[in-house]
Write a protein that holds these residues in place. Structure first.
Motif, PDB file in Angstrom:
ATOM      1  N   ASP A 243       0.811  -1.400  -0.180  1.00  0.00           N
ATOM      2  CA  ASP A 243       0.092   0.046  -0.110  1.00  0.00           C
ATOM      3  C   ASP A 243       0.969   1.151  -0.101  1.00  0.00           C
ATOM      4  O   ASP A 243       1.964   1.112   0.558  1.00  0.00           O
ATOM      5  N   LEU A 244       0.334   2.352  -0.587  1.00  0.00           N
ATOM      6  CA  LEU A 244       1.181   3.562  -0.504  1.00  0.00           C
ATOM      7  C   LEU A 244       0.309   4.564  -0.096  1.00  0.00           C
ATOM      8  O   LEU A 244      -0.559   5.194  -0.520  1.00  0.00           O
ATOM      9  N   PRO A 245       0.838   4.878   1.450  1.00  0.00           N
ATOM     10  CA  PRO A 245       0.136   5.936   2.085  1.00  0.00           C
ATOM     11  C   PRO A 245       0.347   7.051   1.489  1.00  0.00           C
ATOM     12  O   PRO A 245       1.404   7.505   0.931  1.00  0.00           O
ATOM     13  N   GLY A 246      -0.649   8.181   1.707  1.00  0.00           N
ATOM     14  CA  GLY A 246      -0.230   9.613   1.153  1.00  0.00           C
ATOM     15  C   GLY A 246      -1.497  10.265   0.585  1.00  0.00           C
ATOM     16  O   GLY A 246      -2.479   9.685   0.512  1.00  0.00           O
ATOM     17  N   GLN A 247      -1.537  11.407   0.179  1.00  0.00           N
ATOM     18  CA  GLN A 247      -2.830  12.391  -0.227  1.00  0.00           C
ATOM     19  C   GLN A 247      -3.147  11.791  -1.627  1.00  0.00           C
ATOM     20  O   GLN A 247      -2.409  11.752  -2.377  1.00  0.00           O
ATOM     21  N   ASN A 248      -4.389  11.663  -1.714  1.00  0.00           N
ATOM     22  CA  ASN A 248      -4.861  11.269  -2.859  1.00  0.00           C
ATOM     23  C   ASN A 248      -5.024  12.488  -3.678  1.00  0.00           C
ATOM     24  O   ASN A 248      -5.487  13.417  -3.565  1.00  0.00           O
ATOM     25  N   LEU A 249      -4.749  12.129  -5.136  1.00  0.00           N
ATOM     26  CA  LEU A 249      -4.954  13.348  -6.000  1.00  0.00           C
ATOM     27  C   LEU A 249      -6.713  12.752  -6.616  1.00  0.00           C
ATOM     28  O   LEU A 249      -7.327  13.835  -6.738  1.00  0.00           O
ATOM     29  N   LYS A 250      -6.991  11.465  -6.672  1.00  0.00           N
ATOM     30  CA  LYS A 250      -8.333  11.180  -7.069  1.00  0.00           C
ATOM     31  C   LYS A 250      -8.333   9.566  -7.061  1.00  0.00           C
ATOM     32  O   LYS A 250      -7.427   9.000  -6.822  1.00  0.00           O
ATOM     33  N   SER A 251      -9.547   9.427  -6.732  1.00  0.00           N
ATOM     34  CA  SER A 251      -9.838   7.922  -6.859  1.00  0.00           C
ATOM     35  C   SER A 251     -11.159   7.314  -7.893  1.00  0.00           C
ATOM     36  O   SER A 251     -12.005   8.249  -8.060  1.00  0.00           O
TER      37      SER A 251
ATOM     38  N   TYR B 283      -7.775  -9.291   9.157  1.00  0.00           N
ATOM     39  CA  TYR B 283      -6.527  -9.005   9.744  1.00  0.00           C
ATOM     40  C   TYR B 283      -5.736  -8.379   8.627  1.00  0.00           C
ATOM     41  O   TYR B 283      -5.425  -8.899   7.397  1.00  0.00           O
ATOM     42  N   ILE B 284      -5.305  -6.965   8.713  1.00  0.00           N
ATOM     43  CA  ILE B 284      -4.615  -6.309   7.782  1.00  0.00           C
ATOM     44  C   ILE B 284      -2.977  -6.262   8.296  1.00  0.00           C
ATOM     45  O   ILE B 284      -2.756  -5.458   9.058  1.00  0.00           O
ATOM     46  N   SER B 285      -2.105  -7.133   7.686  1.00  0.00           N
ATOM     47  CA  SER B 285      -0.770  -7.062   8.067  1.00  0.00           C
ATOM     48  C   SER B 285      -0.056  -5.568   7.584  1.00  0.00           C
ATOM     49  O   SER B 285      -0.624  -4.991   6.618  1.00  0.00           O
ATOM     50  N   GLY B 286       0.819  -5.292   8.008  1.00  0.00           N
ATOM     51  CA  GLY B 286       1.554  -4.024   7.611  1.00  0.00           C
ATOM     52  C   GLY B 286       0.871  -2.793   8.649  1.00  0.00           C
ATOM     53  O   GLY B 286       1.477  -2.024   9.204  1.00  0.00           O
TER      54      GLY B 286
ATOM     55  N   CYS C 106      -9.064   2.285  -7.565  1.00  0.00           N
ATOM     56  CA  CYS C 106      -7.736   3.046  -7.750  1.00  0.00           C
ATOM     57  C   CYS C 106      -7.630   4.257  -6.737  1.00  0.00           C
ATOM     58  O   CYS C 106      -8.410   4.912  -7.172  1.00  0.00           O
ATOM     59  N   PHE C 107      -6.544   4.555  -6.554  1.00  0.00           N
ATOM     60  CA  PHE C 107      -6.187   5.815  -5.765  1.00  0.00           C
ATOM     61  C   PHE C 107      -4.924   6.481  -6.268  1.00  0.00           C
ATOM     62  O   PHE C 107      -3.789   5.971  -5.874  1.00  0.00           O
ATOM     63  N   LEU C 108      -4.987   7.359  -7.025  1.00  0.00           N
ATOM     64  CA  LEU C 108      -3.854   7.990  -7.360  1.00  0.00           C
ATOM     65  C   LEU C 108      -3.435   9.222  -6.383  1.00  0.00           C
ATOM     66  O   LEU C 108      -4.000   9.759  -5.653  1.00  0.00           O
ATOM     67  N   LYS C 109      -2.017   9.258  -6.304  1.00  0.00           N
ATOM     68  CA  LYS C 109      -1.506   9.810  -4.961  1.00  0.00           C
ATOM     69  C   LYS C 109      -0.677  11.071  -5.679  1.00  0.00           C
ATOM     70  O   LYS C 109       0.260  11.033  -6.541  1.00  0.00           O
ATOM     71  N   VAL C 110      -0.866  12.058  -5.130  1.00  0.00           N
ATOM     72  CA  VAL C 110      -0.212  13.535  -5.559  1.00  0.00           C
ATOM     73  C   VAL C 110       1.053  13.295  -4.634  1.00  0.00           C
ATOM     74  O   VAL C 110       2.080  13.973  -5.137  1.00  0.00           O
ATOM     75  N   LYS C 111       1.071  12.936  -3.344  1.00  0.00           N
ATOM     76  CA  LYS C 111       1.953  12.850  -2.461  1.00  0.00           C
ATOM     77  C   LYS C 111       2.035  11.682  -1.857  1.00  0.00           C
ATOM     78  O   LYS C 111       0.949  11.037  -1.601  1.00  0.00           O
ATOM     79  N   SER C 112       3.327  10.912  -1.522  1.00  0.00           N
ATOM     80  CA  SER C 112       3.481   9.478  -1.115  1.00  0.00           C
ATOM     81  C   SER C 112       4.470   9.401  -0.340  1.00  0.00           C
ATOM     82  O   SER C 112       5.379  10.094  -0.279  1.00  0.00           O
ATOM     83  N   ARG C 113       4.517   8.446   0.555  1.00  0.00           N
ATOM     84  CA  ARG C 113       5.488   8.274   1.313  1.00  0.00           C
ATOM     85  C   ARG C 113       6.100   6.675   1.076  1.00  0.00           C
ATOM     86  O   ARG C 113       5.755   6.245  -0.012  1.00  0.00           O
ATOM     87  N   ALA C 114       6.971   6.146   1.616  1.00  0.00           N
ATOM     88  CA  ALA C 114       7.436   4.866   1.452  1.00  0.00           C
ATOM     89  C   ALA C 114       6.388   4.072   1.573  1.00  0.00           C
ATOM     90  O   ALA C 114       5.309   3.814   2.070  1.00  0.00           O
ATOM     91  N   SER C 115       6.157   2.873   0.619  1.00  0.00           N
ATOM     92  CA  SER C 115       5.339   1.712   0.502  1.00  0.00           C
ATOM     93  C   SER C 115       5.383   0.919   1.578  1.00  0.00           C
ATOM     94  O   SER C 115       6.484   0.871   2.354  1.00  0.00           O
TER      95      SER C 115
END
Length: 163
Positions: free
Chosen positions: A31-39, A136-139, A70-79
């Motif tokens: 998963d790629l946490p971060g600010q969504n551009l759009k979904s 359960y969601i690992s990570g 689908c969640f496009l990210k404008v900004k993202s952190r480490a996966s």
């Protein structure tokens, strides 16, 4: 014309798509946490990757199969390496079936954060009298207890980042 390369990394395939805006990777179980551009809804993770590749504001994406979202990210952190483990209880209040990359629909009873693994999540379900199934969601280490059991469906998290 796009340059396409496939690599095998452990148990996941990595697909790089090259476009005028650069390469965007595709990896399973992340998963790629971060600010969504759009979904939006798409059929496959590759469709999400392609949408990111063609959008100059997209720096990465997350795709969840089972939801086809689908969640496009404008900004993202480490996966984050992430997998979904779930199961259901039988009439004897023991785990009747369980497995990776499966999600049971149904009404959530509650979320328990900071659970160590799928076994601990199943134990929490067994101890909760109203619990019929769990996820359960690992990570993220989140355990979701379900008060009803719906249909099971295949669910894999995918992500990619622009390089």
């Amino acid at each position: 014309m796009a340059l396409i390369k496939w690599f095998l990394l452990g148990t996941s395939w990595l697909f790089l798509s090259n476009d005028m805006y650069g390469k965007v990777s595709l990896k399973a179980n992340c998963d790629l946490p971060g600010q969504n551009l759009k979904s939006f809804n798409v059929a496959k993770p590759k469709d999400c990757q392609e949408a990111c590749t063609k959008n100059d504001k997209c720096n990465g994406f997350s795709f969840v199969s089972g939801w086809n979202k689908c969640f496009l990210k404008v900004k993202s952190r480490a996966s984050i390496e992430i997998r979904f483990f779930s199961g259901e209880l039988g009439s004897n209040r023991q785990v009747a079936s369980s497995g990776w990359d499966i999600d049971y629909s149904g009404k959530d009873l509650k979320k328990i954060p900071y659970v160590t693994d799928g076994k601990a999540c199943s134990t929490a379900c067994i101890k909760e009298p109203k619990c019929k199934a769990f996820g359960y969601i690992s990570g993220y280490r989140d355990c979701w207890l379900k008060k009803t059991i719906g249909k099971s469906r295949h669910k894999v998290f995918w992500c990619g980042q622009r390089t």
